[in-house]
Design a protein around this motif. Structure first.
Motif, PDB file in Angstrom:
ATOM      1  N   ASP A   1      40.565  68.519   1.011  1.00 48.40           N
ATOM      2  CA  ASP A   1      41.455  68.236  -0.119  1.00 48.40           C
ATOM      3  C   ASP A   1      41.487  66.762  -0.497  1.00 48.40           C
ATOM      4  O   ASP A   1      42.154  66.388  -1.461  1.00 48.40           O
ATOM      5  CB  ASP A   1      42.881  68.698   0.205  1.00 48.40           C
ATOM      6  CG  ASP A   1      42.983  70.217   0.284  1.00 48.40           C
ATOM      7  OD1 ASP A   1      42.139  70.890  -0.326  1.00 48.40           O
ATOM      8  OD2 ASP A   1      43.900  70.706   0.977  1.00 48.40           O
ATOM      9  N   VAL A   2      40.780  65.921   0.267  1.00 50.65           N
ATOM     10  CA  VAL A   2      40.852  64.487   0.007  1.00 50.65           C
ATOM     11  C   VAL A   2      40.257  64.129  -1.356  1.00 50.65           C
ATOM     12  O   VAL A   2      40.702  63.184  -2.011  1.00 50.65           O
ATOM     13  CB  VAL A   2      40.144  63.702   1.136  1.00 50.65           C
ATOM     14  CG1 VAL A   2      38.637  63.910   1.093  1.00 50.65           C
ATOM     15  CG2 VAL A   2      40.489  62.230   1.052  1.00 50.65           C
ATOM     16  N   TYR A   3      39.259  64.887  -1.813  1.00 56.04           N
ATOM     17  CA  TYR A   3      38.646  64.593  -3.112  1.00 56.04           C
ATOM     18  C   TYR A   3      39.663  64.776  -4.244  1.00 56.04           C
ATOM     19  O   TYR A   3      39.753  63.944  -5.154  1.00 56.04           O
ATOM     20  CB  TYR A   3      37.429  65.499  -3.344  1.00 56.04           C
ATOM     21  CG  TYR A   3      36.338  65.305  -2.324  1.00 56.04           C
ATOM     22  CD1 TYR A   3      35.671  64.091  -2.212  1.00 56.04           C
ATOM     23  CD2 TYR A   3      35.953  66.342  -1.484  1.00 56.04           C
ATOM     24  CE1 TYR A   3      34.659  63.913  -1.286  1.00 56.04           C
ATOM     25  CE2 TYR A   3      34.941  66.178  -0.554  1.00 56.04           C
ATOM     26  CZ  TYR A   3      34.295  64.966  -0.458  1.00 56.04           C
ATOM     27  OH  TYR A   3      33.300  64.786   0.461  1.00 56.04           O
ATOM     28  N   ARG A   4      40.407  65.886  -4.166  1.00 55.76           N
ATOM     29  CA  ARG A   4      41.435  66.118  -5.186  1.00 55.76           C
ATOM     30  C   ARG A   4      42.517  65.053  -5.124  1.00 55.76           C
ATOM     31  O   ARG A   4      42.961  64.542  -6.158  1.00 55.76           O
ATOM     32  CB  ARG A   4      42.049  67.510  -4.963  1.00 55.76           C
ATOM     33  CG  ARG A   4      43.259  67.798  -5.834  1.00 55.76           C
ATOM     34  CD  ARG A   4      43.924  69.099  -5.442  1.00 55.76           C
ATOM     35  NE  ARG A   4      44.290  69.155  -4.050  1.00 55.76           N
ATOM     36  CZ  ARG A   4      45.353  68.535  -3.522  1.00 55.76           C
ATOM     37  NH1 ARG A   4      46.140  67.803  -4.295  1.00 55.76           N
ATOM     38  NH2 ARG A   4      45.623  68.655  -2.238  1.00 55.76           N
ATOM     39  N   ARG A   5      42.887  64.661  -3.915  1.00 62.21           N
ATOM     40  CA  ARG A   5      43.950  63.667  -3.753  1.00 62.21           C
ATOM     41  C   ARG A   5      43.537  62.298  -4.291  1.00 62.21           C
ATOM     42  O   ARG A   5      44.337  61.615  -4.935  1.00 62.21           O
ATOM     43  CB  ARG A   5      44.298  63.569  -2.262  1.00 62.21           C
ATOM     44  CG  ARG A   5      45.494  62.679  -1.964  1.00 62.21           C
ATOM     45  CD  ARG A   5      46.784  63.367  -2.314  1.00 62.21           C
ATOM     46  NE  ARG A   5      47.915  62.545  -1.905  1.00 62.21           N
ATOM     47  CZ  ARG A   5      48.485  61.622  -2.687  1.00 62.21           C
ATOM     48  NH1 ARG A   5      48.038  61.421  -3.914  1.00 62.21           N
ATOM     49  NH2 ARG A   5      49.511  60.931  -2.252  1.00 62.21           N
TER      50      ARG A   5
ATOM     51  N   PHE B   1      46.872  60.871   3.625  1.00 58.87           N
ATOM     52  CA  PHE B   1      46.704  61.402   2.273  1.00 58.87           C
ATOM     53  C   PHE B   1      47.698  62.518   1.944  1.00 58.87           C
ATOM     54  O   PHE B   1      47.696  63.022   0.817  1.00 58.87           O
ATOM     55  CB  PHE B   1      45.275  61.907   2.080  1.00 58.87           C
ATOM     56  CG  PHE B   1      44.252  60.820   1.955  1.00 58.87           C
ATOM     57  CD1 PHE B   1      44.113  60.103   0.774  1.00 58.87           C
ATOM     58  CD2 PHE B   1      43.423  60.509   3.008  1.00 58.87           C
ATOM     59  CE1 PHE B   1      43.166  59.099   0.648  1.00 58.87           C
ATOM     60  CE2 PHE B   1      42.468  59.504   2.903  1.00 58.87           C
ATOM     61  CZ  PHE B   1      42.338  58.796   1.720  1.00 58.87           C
ATOM     62  N   ARG B   2      48.486  62.956   2.964  1.00 57.19           N
ATOM     63  CA  ARG B   2      49.441  64.051   2.776  1.00 57.19           C
ATOM     64  C   ARG B   2      48.738  65.309   2.273  1.00 57.19           C
ATOM     65  O   ARG B   2      49.070  65.879   1.240  1.00 57.19           O
ATOM     66  CB  ARG B   2      50.572  63.635   1.827  1.00 57.19           C
ATOM     67  CG  ARG B   2      51.388  62.466   2.329  1.00 57.19           C
ATOM     68  CD  ARG B   2      52.671  62.275   1.536  1.00 57.19           C
ATOM     69  NE  ARG B   2      52.417  62.014   0.115  1.00 57.19           N
ATOM     70  CZ  ARG B   2      52.146  60.821  -0.379  1.00 57.19           C
ATOM     71  NH1 ARG B   2      52.067  59.766   0.425  1.00 57.19           N
ATOM     72  NH2 ARG B   2      51.946  60.649  -1.681  1.00 57.19           N
ATOM     73  N   ILE B   3      47.742  65.721   3.048  1.00 61.46           N
ATOM     74  CA  ILE B   3      46.969  66.921   2.718  1.00 61.46           C
ATOM     75  C   ILE B   3      46.940  67.821   3.947  1.00 61.46           C
ATOM     76  O   ILE B   3      47.208  67.382   5.069  1.00 61.46           O
ATOM     77  CB  ILE B   3      45.537  66.571   2.270  1.00 61.46           C
ATOM     78  CG1 ILE B   3      44.838  65.695   3.321  1.00 61.46           C
ATOM     79  CG2 ILE B   3      45.545  65.869   0.916  1.00 61.46           C
ATOM     80  CD1 ILE B   3      43.411  65.329   2.974  1.00 61.46           C
ATOM     81  N   ASP B   4      46.598  69.104   3.720  1.00 67.21           N
ATOM     82  CA  ASP B   4      46.573  70.077   4.818  1.00 67.21           C
ATOM     83  C   ASP B   4      45.203  70.176   5.467  1.00 67.21           C
ATOM     84  O   ASP B   4      45.094  70.535   6.641  1.00 67.21           O
ATOM     85  CB  ASP B   4      46.994  71.455   4.300  1.00 67.21           C
ATOM     86  CG  ASP B   4      48.437  71.464   3.815  1.00 67.21           C
ATOM     87  OD1 ASP B   4      49.255  70.735   4.422  1.00 67.21           O
ATOM     88  OD2 ASP B   4      48.728  72.164   2.835  1.00 67.21           O
ATOM     89  N   ARG B   5      44.156  69.911   4.715  1.00 67.22           N
ATOM     90  CA  ARG B   5      42.806  69.974   5.272  1.00 67.22           C
ATOM     91  C   ARG B   5      41.972  68.838   4.689  1.00 67.22           C
ATOM     92  O   ARG B   5      42.264  68.318   3.605  1.00 67.22           O
ATOM     93  CB  ARG B   5      42.147  71.329   4.996  1.00 67.22           C
ATOM     94  CG  ARG B   5      41.955  71.656   3.542  1.00 67.22           C
ATOM     95  CD  ARG B   5      41.416  73.074   3.334  1.00 67.22           C
ATOM     96  NE  ARG B   5      41.010  73.262   1.950  1.00 67.22           N
ATOM     97  CZ  ARG B   5      39.787  72.999   1.494  1.00 67.22           C
ATOM     98  NH1 ARG B   5      38.860  72.556   2.325  1.00 67.22           N
ATOM     99  NH2 ARG B   5      39.482  73.188   0.232  1.00 67.22           N
TER     100      ARG B   5
ATOM    101  N   GLU C   1      43.834  61.426  -8.025  1.00 65.85           N
ATOM    102  CA  GLU C   1      45.162  61.237  -8.611  1.00 65.85           C
ATOM    103  C   GLU C   1      45.517  59.772  -8.823  1.00 65.85           C
ATOM    104  O   GLU C   1      46.435  59.472  -9.581  1.00 65.85           O
ATOM    105  CB  GLU C   1      46.214  61.895  -7.706  1.00 65.85           C
ATOM    106  CG  GLU C   1      46.033  63.403  -7.566  1.00 65.85           C
ATOM    107  CD  GLU C   1      46.993  64.007  -6.557  1.00 65.85           C
ATOM    108  OE1 GLU C   1      47.774  63.221  -5.957  1.00 65.85           O
ATOM    109  OE2 GLU C   1      46.967  65.238  -6.362  1.00 65.85           O
TER     110      GLU C   1
ATOM    111  N   LEU D   1      44.804  63.137   7.526  1.00 68.85           N
ATOM    112  CA  LEU D   1      45.613  64.187   6.916  1.00 68.85           C
ATOM    113  C   LEU D   1      47.019  63.678   6.626  1.00 68.85           C
ATOM    114  O   LEU D   1      47.593  63.948   5.569  1.00 68.85           O
ATOM    115  CB  LEU D   1      45.669  65.409   7.832  1.00 68.85           C
ATOM    116  CG  LEU D   1      44.344  66.108   8.122  1.00 68.85           C
ATOM    117  CD1 LEU D   1      44.557  67.247   9.111  1.00 68.85           C
ATOM    118  CD2 LEU D   1      43.705  66.617   6.847  1.00 68.85           C
TER     119      LEU D   1
END
Length: 198
Positions: A78-82, A71-75, A85, A68
């Protein structure tokens, strides 16, 4: 080692959580498991996560909390969206410079090279152990299949009624099978099966 490809697909959230807790207990016994795609409850149950980009490049391997942060994500989901990029090669090279790569990948590989071939070579299993594993797996699969079949009593009733209907249709269309057999065996136009033809 267990590879579980979308094993919890179609399950409700509570059942998904129960399955993931089961896998966590399996891991505590020294086994390794891999879950693909469904990440709903994996953060609370997995000790380490591996993230692969398109093309199979390693973008991350480490603890869920570190993932987390990395990747600077909350859950976790969300890694797929990150990852979409940045290009896959960029994620791969970024992880190779991360401390988790040195701690979990490089150091482990170095330790493996320091071991002798006899230490690395897996223990050869005996014939009895192989047969015992086959028996155990067969018993588990049969028990699972029976539990699934018995749990859905409506579907089980449909199967039983269906078999009776098929039998009734055969009798209705063809009549007594014994009569058909007697009529064919007494037909003088049919060749005698006891006489060989040349």
């Amino acid at each position: 080692m267990l590879f579980l490809d979308e094993v919890t697909s179609g399950l409700d959230e509570q059942t998904d959580r129960d399955m993931m807790q089961l896998f966590s207990r399996i891991a505590a016994d020294g086994r390794t498991w891999f879950v693909i795609h469904n990440l709903t409850n994996i953060e609370a149950c997995a000790t380490h996560l591996a993230v692969l980009t398109v093309g199979g490049k390693l973008a991350f391997f480490g603890e869920p909390s570190k993932m987390l942060e990395y990747f600077r994500i909350d859950r976790v989901g969300d890694v797929y969206r990150r990852m979409a990029e940045e290009p896959a090669e960029q994620w791969q090279s970024a992880y190779q410079r991360h401390e988790a790569h040195a701690r979990l990948i490089t150091s482990v590989h170095a330790a493996q090279f320091q071991r002798s071939p006899a230490e690395i070579r897996p223990k050869k299993r005996t014939r009895q152990e192989h047969q015992r594993d086959i028996f155990h797996q067969t018993r588990v699969l049969l028990k699972r299949q029976w539990s699934l079949t018995w749990a859905d009593k409506g579907a089980l009733a449909v199967l039983l009624v269906q078999s009776l209907l098929v039998a009734a249709l055969i009798i209705l269309v063809f009549g007594d099978i014994q009569d058909v057999h007697r009529s064919t065996t007494n037909d003088p136009n049919l060749p005698d099966p006891t006489q060989s033809t040349r």
